[in-house]
Design a protein around this motif. Structure first.
Motif, PDB file in Angstrom:
ATOM      1  N   GLU A 122      36.035 106.831  51.599  1.00  0.00           N
ATOM      2  CA  GLU A 122      37.044 106.555  50.585  1.00  0.00           C
ATOM      3  C   GLU A 122      38.328 107.349  50.814  1.00  0.00           C
ATOM      4  OE1 GLU A 122      35.896 106.719  46.557  1.00  0.00           O
ATOM      5  OE2 GLU A 122      34.342 105.188  46.727  1.00  0.00           O
ATOM      6  N   ASN A 123      38.189 108.613  51.186  1.00  0.00           N
ATOM      7  CA  ASN A 123      39.392 109.441  51.382  1.00  0.00           C
ATOM      8  C   ASN A 123      40.267 108.897  52.509  1.00  0.00           C
ATOM      9  OD1 ASN A 123      38.697 111.218  49.337  1.00  0.00           O
ATOM     10  ND2 ASN A 123      37.502 112.533  50.712  1.00  0.00           N
ATOM     11  N   ARG A 157      37.332  98.078  44.686  1.00  0.00           N
ATOM     12  CA  ARG A 157      36.007  98.221  44.096  1.00  0.00           C
ATOM     13  C   ARG A 157      35.778  97.158  43.032  1.00  0.00           C
ATOM     14  NH1 ARG A 157      34.750 104.169  42.137  1.00  0.00           N
ATOM     15  NH2 ARG A 157      36.294 103.612  40.538  1.00  0.00           N
ATOM     16  N   VAL A 182      35.582 106.108  36.128  1.00  0.00           N
ATOM     17  CA  VAL A 182      34.863 106.978  37.068  1.00  0.00           C
ATOM     18  C   VAL A 182      35.548 106.924  38.432  1.00  0.00           C
ATOM     19  CG1 VAL A 182      32.668 107.356  38.255  1.00  0.00           C
ATOM     20  CG2 VAL A 182      32.676 106.667  35.857  1.00  0.00           C
ATOM     21  N   ARG A 183      35.850 108.055  38.977  1.00  0.00           N
ATOM     22  CA  ARG A 183      36.505 108.102  40.282  1.00  0.00           C
ATOM     23  C   ARG A 183      35.501 108.027  41.425  1.00  0.00           C
ATOM     24  NH1 ARG A 183      41.152 112.836  39.636  1.00  0.00           N
ATOM     25  NH2 ARG A 183      42.332 111.812  37.956  1.00  0.00           N
ATOM     26  N   ASP A 184      34.334 108.618  41.223  1.00  0.00           N
ATOM     27  CA  ASP A 184      33.337 108.707  42.271  1.00  0.00           C
ATOM     28  C   ASP A 184      32.483 107.429  42.299  1.00  0.00           C
ATOM     29  OD1 ASP A 184      31.590 109.446  44.207  1.00  0.00           O
ATOM     30  OD2 ASP A 184      30.637 111.070  43.094  1.00  0.00           O
ATOM     31  N   THR A 185      32.416 106.783  43.449  1.00  0.00           N
ATOM     32  CA  THR A 185      31.628 105.554  43.583  1.00  0.00           C
ATOM     33  C   THR A 185      30.140 105.827  43.375  1.00  0.00           C
ATOM     34  OG1 THR A 185      33.244 104.643  45.133  1.00  0.00           O
ATOM     35  CG2 THR A 185      31.080 103.623  45.111  1.00  0.00           C
ATOM     36  N   MET A 186      29.652 106.976  43.823  1.00  0.00           N
ATOM     37  CA  MET A 186      28.237 107.297  43.649  1.00  0.00           C
ATOM     38  C   MET A 186      27.892 107.470  42.176  1.00  0.00           C
ATOM     39  SD  MET A 186      26.931 107.048  46.537  1.00  0.00           S
ATOM     40  CE  MET A 186      25.300 107.588  46.046  1.00  0.00           C
ATOM     41  N   ALA A 187      28.833 107.961  41.380  1.00  0.00           N
ATOM     42  CA  ALA A 187      28.603 108.076  39.938  1.00  0.00           C
ATOM     43  C   ALA A 187      28.434 106.690  39.326  1.00  0.00           C
ATOM     44  CB  ALA A 187      29.757 108.819  39.277  1.00  0.00           C
TER      45      ALA A 187
END
Length: 343
Positions: free
Chosen positions: A231-232, A245, A151-156
């Motif tokens: 993050e960006n 992470r 998963v790339r998105d931390t919120m996911a």
């Protein structure tokens, strides 16, 4: 960011408070022991009452050390999660590690009757429960680590952790439905949390894993400060998001998972201590926040445990009830007073 020298006085105050709360915690209980005798016991002089010496070194000292480990460990892991997910409601529980530990304990306690007899007694022993909680938390950790690479998105990842928590809670509910009253009572008592039942050997194992988690968190201070920028932006500075992470998740899992295994699911501390510390120190620099959360978490846990002991009484209240009843109003008062949440 403010110079670290600005915070020398607050840190000195926290250090003194920690010492006072530590000796106060040892002094208070069903039997009140004067500060003088507590101090003499530490420097090697025998106390006037030999039973006091036994109470201090075999019961109250391990309990006080456990309170420091639990308070500081959960506080630090809560800070790591809130920074990683950029979410003020995040805590050690969001990855599902605590829920996994609870499921492991539920399987042992409420599934032990299937085996019956002597084996059931072995399965519900102290070390069996600790091992079951550790395995449950470790299994969830492995799944989360695998997901973190996909998963790339931390919120996911946050949502995935919450979903695992929901699934494990549902499984525990099913086990509870088919369990006996005695099994339910044992599981509920474990869920209250307890920091007064560890032996020196158990405390040593807890400390070793806790120390590894704290060291990893300390090496992540620069990473945590960078993640505050987004993050960006962190990627543009050359930060390896996946590796960073992973280290933060491992540190949180070691701290929260091990503490849950040995002391039960202690609530409130991991969520609230970082917010309370931010309100007092008024900074987002983790070089300041992390040691401050460490000290403040230990102090709050010692105070909560001292209250739970009901000094001069043989009764001991559930530690989870005290952490919530004492801490929640403090958080509400701080937020209303400050009118906004530091983050």
């Amino acid at each position: 960011m403010p110079d670290t020298k600005t915070y020398i006085v607050p840190f000195a105050v926290l250090g003194v408070l920690l010492l006072l709360c530590f000796f106060g915690n040892i002094s208070l209980g069903s039997v009140s022991i004067p500060f003088k005798d507590v101090f003499n016991s530490f420097v090697g002089d025998l106390t006037e009452n030999q039973s006091w010496h036994h109470i201090i070194h075999e019961y109250r000292l391990p309990k006080a050390y456990t309170a420091i480990i639990v308070g500081s460990g959960l506080g630090v892991s809560g800070l790591l999660m809130q920074t990683l997910f950029r979410n003020p409601l995040a805590g050690p529980f969001v990855l599902g590690i605590t829920s996994g530990s609870s499921l492991g304990v539920a399987l042992v306690i409420m599934g032990a009757s299937i085996f019956g007899g002597t084996l059931a007694g072995v399965l519900t022993s102290k070390w069996s429960i600790v091992i079951a909680a550790s395995i449950g938390g470790f299994v969830v950790l492995l799944v989360v680590l695998i997901m973190s690479n996909r998963v790339r998105d931390t919120m996911a990842l946050l949502i995935i952790g919450l979903m695992f928590g929901s699934m494990t809670s549902a499984t525990v509910s099913l086990l509870s439905f088919f369990s006996t009253a005695e099994e339910l009572q044992l599981y509920v008592f474990w869920g209250f949390g307890s920091i007064g039942n560890l032996t020196w050997d158990e405390l040593f194992v807890l400390f070793i894993i806790y120390a590894i988690g704290i060291i990893i968190s300390m090496t992540s201070i620069k990473t945590l400060n960078t993640l505050l920028l987004g993050e960006n932006y962190a990627k543009s500075l050359g930060l390896n998001i996946k590796r960073s992470r992973l280290l933060i998740i491992i540190s949180t899992s070691l701290l929260a998972g091990t503490i849950t295994a040995f002391a039960g699911p202690i609530i409130f501390i991991g969520l609230a201590i970082p917010h309370m510390t931010r309100q007092i120190f008024n900074t987002s620099n983790h070089k300041i926040l992390l040691p401050a959360v460490f000290l403040f978490g230990a102090i709050v846990m010692l105070i909560c445990d001292s209250i739970a002991q009901l000094p001069s009484s043989d009764l001991t209240l559930p530690i989870n009830a005290i952490t919530s009843l004492i801490g929640a109003p403090v958080i509400i008062w701080l937020l209303v007073r400050k009118r906004k949440m530091m983050f």
